[in-house]
Design a protein around this motif. Structure first.
Motif, PDB file in Angstrom:
ATOM      1  N   GLN A 172       4.090   6.095  -5.796  1.00 33.50           N
ATOM      2  CA  GLN A 172       3.259   6.130  -4.539  1.00 33.50           C
ATOM      3  C   GLN A 172       2.897   4.564  -4.236  1.00 33.50           C
ATOM      4  N   ARG A 173       2.222   3.812  -5.019  1.00 32.35           N
ATOM      5  CA  ARG A 173       1.990   2.545  -4.955  1.00 32.35           C
ATOM      6  C   ARG A 173       3.121   1.586  -4.489  1.00 32.35           C
ATOM      7  N   GLN A 174       4.070   1.736  -5.353  1.00 26.95           N
ATOM      8  CA  GLN A 174       5.386   0.805  -4.953  1.00 26.95           C
ATOM      9  C   GLN A 174       5.981   1.384  -3.747  1.00 26.95           C
ATOM     10  N   GLN A 175       5.858   2.509  -3.159  1.00 30.09           N
ATOM     11  CA  GLN A 175       6.194   2.756  -1.909  1.00 30.09           C
ATOM     12  C   GLN A 175       5.308   2.230  -0.747  1.00 30.09           C
ATOM     13  N   ILE A 176       4.129   2.219  -0.854  1.00 25.27           N
ATOM     14  CA  ILE A 176       3.167   1.541   0.068  1.00 25.27           C
ATOM     15  C   ILE A 176       3.376   0.328  -0.108  1.00 25.27           C
ATOM     16  N   ALA A 177       3.466  -0.539  -1.095  1.00 25.04           N
ATOM     17  CA  ALA A 177       3.741  -2.124  -1.240  1.00 25.04           C
ATOM     18  C   ALA A 177       5.057  -2.232  -0.369  1.00 25.04           C
ATOM     19  N   THR A 178       6.081  -1.578  -0.627  1.00 22.90           N
ATOM     20  CA  THR A 178       7.134  -1.596   0.078  1.00 22.90           C
ATOM     21  C   THR A 178       7.235  -1.623   1.669  1.00 22.90           C
ATOM     22  N   GLN A 179       6.391  -0.604   2.163  1.00 20.32           N
ATOM     23  CA  GLN A 179       6.127  -0.508   3.590  1.00 20.32           C
ATOM     24  C   GLN A 179       5.276  -1.583   4.121  1.00 20.32           C
ATOM     25  N   ALA A 180       4.317  -2.074   3.181  1.00 19.58           N
ATOM     26  CA  ALA A 180       3.544  -3.416   3.774  1.00 19.58           C
ATOM     27  C   ALA A 180       4.363  -4.629   3.489  1.00 19.58           C
ATOM     28  N   SER A 181       5.450  -4.654   2.765  1.00 14.81           N
ATOM     29  CA  SER A 181       6.091  -6.026   2.745  1.00 14.81           C
ATOM     30  C   SER A 181       7.135  -5.989   4.024  1.00 14.81           C
TER      31      SER A 181
END
Length: 377
Positions: A110-119
């Motif tokens: 979940q954290r990785q998904q949010i980080a990818t969306q932020a990038s």
């Protein structure tokens, strides 16, 4: 006479374009730089993207590694004949706590998904900045060409006015020109006036289009825009700057670095993370619990032992097993759909590059023809 005026118009415009120096030595337009900086600074899409990135970063920080524990308080085995807490040995006051554990690596994913969306937001802003620069420079080019055309037509009007006066004087003196020549000069003057009105309208329309990218407080400053020598040099350098053919493999490599294509890559990566999340959602979820049960002394004031209990529970994927394969298949198909959309985007961009390069080659041939054949004549 009309053909002569038309040729003179083309020659004058080409001479004004050829008079500038090479691309590398051209100064930048201050007014254009002001427009670009102001548009980027006040663009609402860029502001919205920055706010979205901040929200995603905050959302990522808010993701907890463990859900909150559950605390319970209960009274067990209370006799109903008198509701006395010390009458029966099984009456207890129990305090319990339980902790649910996440399924597999669901929290990390979940954290990785949010980080990818932020990038993706910096790429979205870069793409928006490129779009702004492209649209503003194209509109700026239209504005400059219209202004140069208006100035050239105004210069021609003076020549035509002098020519018309000469024709009318000669006609009045019956020294050669006919009534047809007088009417032709009048028609030419009216045609130039109509062309001037068209050029001024195009200039005003392009200037009004700048308001699309500027806040209301800066609209008034657009009234003071006027072409300068640096603008003419900038336009000339943009039009006649030498270009070289780029091989197809290099074009694809360059397009792979385009922000819009890189945005598709982040969407594909997000979809693959979702695929892993779906897989993790079918992992067993464990829960640990512990409890402490207090018992009062009996009616004879004899001490009773308290109880401690510890337990573990896990859900059994009895009914969700049938939904596992369709859910995984759905995320895979969505990732493949975005991958196909990315290939289609690159194909469109390659086609646009080919079209623009073909148009540039045609314009370059026309330019060489005017330079080598028409201007000497």
């Amino acid at each position: 006479m009309k053909q002569t005026t038309y040729v003179a118009t083309l020659c004058g415009l080409l001479l004004s374009l050829i008079s500038a120096g090479a691309m590398a030595s051209q100064p930048a337009s201050e007014a254009l730089n002001w427009l670009l900086d102001s548009a980027i600074e006040h663009d609402l899409s860029l502001q919205q993207s920055r706010q979205s990135e901040q929200a995603l970063n905050s959302q990522q920080a808010a993701v907890s590694r463990l859900p909150d524990p559950r605390v319970s308080l209960s009274v067990l085995n209370v006799p109903t004949d008198g509701f006395a807490l010390n009458e029966q040995a099984m009456t207890q006051l129990k305090v319990g706590v339980s902790q649910m554990l996440p399924r597999g690596d669901s929290v990390a994913l979940q954290r990785q998904q949010i980080a990818t969306q932020a990038s993706a937001e910096p790429l979205r802003r870069l793409n928006r900045e490129w779009e702004l620069k492209r649209d503003i420079q194209l509109t700026w080019t239209e504005w400059l060409i219209a202004a140069q055309s208006a100035a050239l037509i105004q210069a021609q009007q003076q020549v035509v006015s002098q020519l018309s006066d000469a024709i009318e004087n000669s006609y009045a003196a019956s020294s050669g020109p006919s009534q047809y020549d007088v009417l032709s000069s009048d028609v030419l003057a009216l045609a130039l006036e109509d062309r001037l009105d068209t050029a001024l309208t195009s200039q005003q329309t392009a200037q009004a289009k700048f308001t699309l990218w500027l806040p209301d407080a800066l609209h008034q400053q657009l009234n003071y825009l006027a072409p300068a020598d640096t603008d003419t040099q900038w336009l000339t350098a943009r039009q006649w700057y030498a270009k070289r053919a780029i091989p197809d493999a290099d074009r694809i490599a360059l397009l792979q670095q385009h922000p819009s294509v890189r945005l598709k890559n982040t969407q594909i990566e997000t979809q693959r993370i979702k695929q892993q999340q779906v897989t993790e959602s079918f992992e067993p979820q464990w829960e640990v619990n512990a409890g402490y049960a207090y018992r009062q002394d009996d009616t004879a004031n004899r001490s009773r032992a308290d109880f401690v209990s510890v337990g573990v529970s896990v859900d059994v994927p009895l009914f969700s097993r049938a939904h596992h394969r369709p859910a995984i298949s759905a995320t895979v198909q969505q990732a493949e759909s975005i991958e196909t959309e990315k290939r289609w985007l690159i194909q469109q961009q390659l086609s646009e590059v080919e079209q623009l390069y073909a148009r540039w080659q045609g314009l370059n041939r026309r330019y060489a023809r005017y330079r080598d054949a028409l201007l000497p004549l």
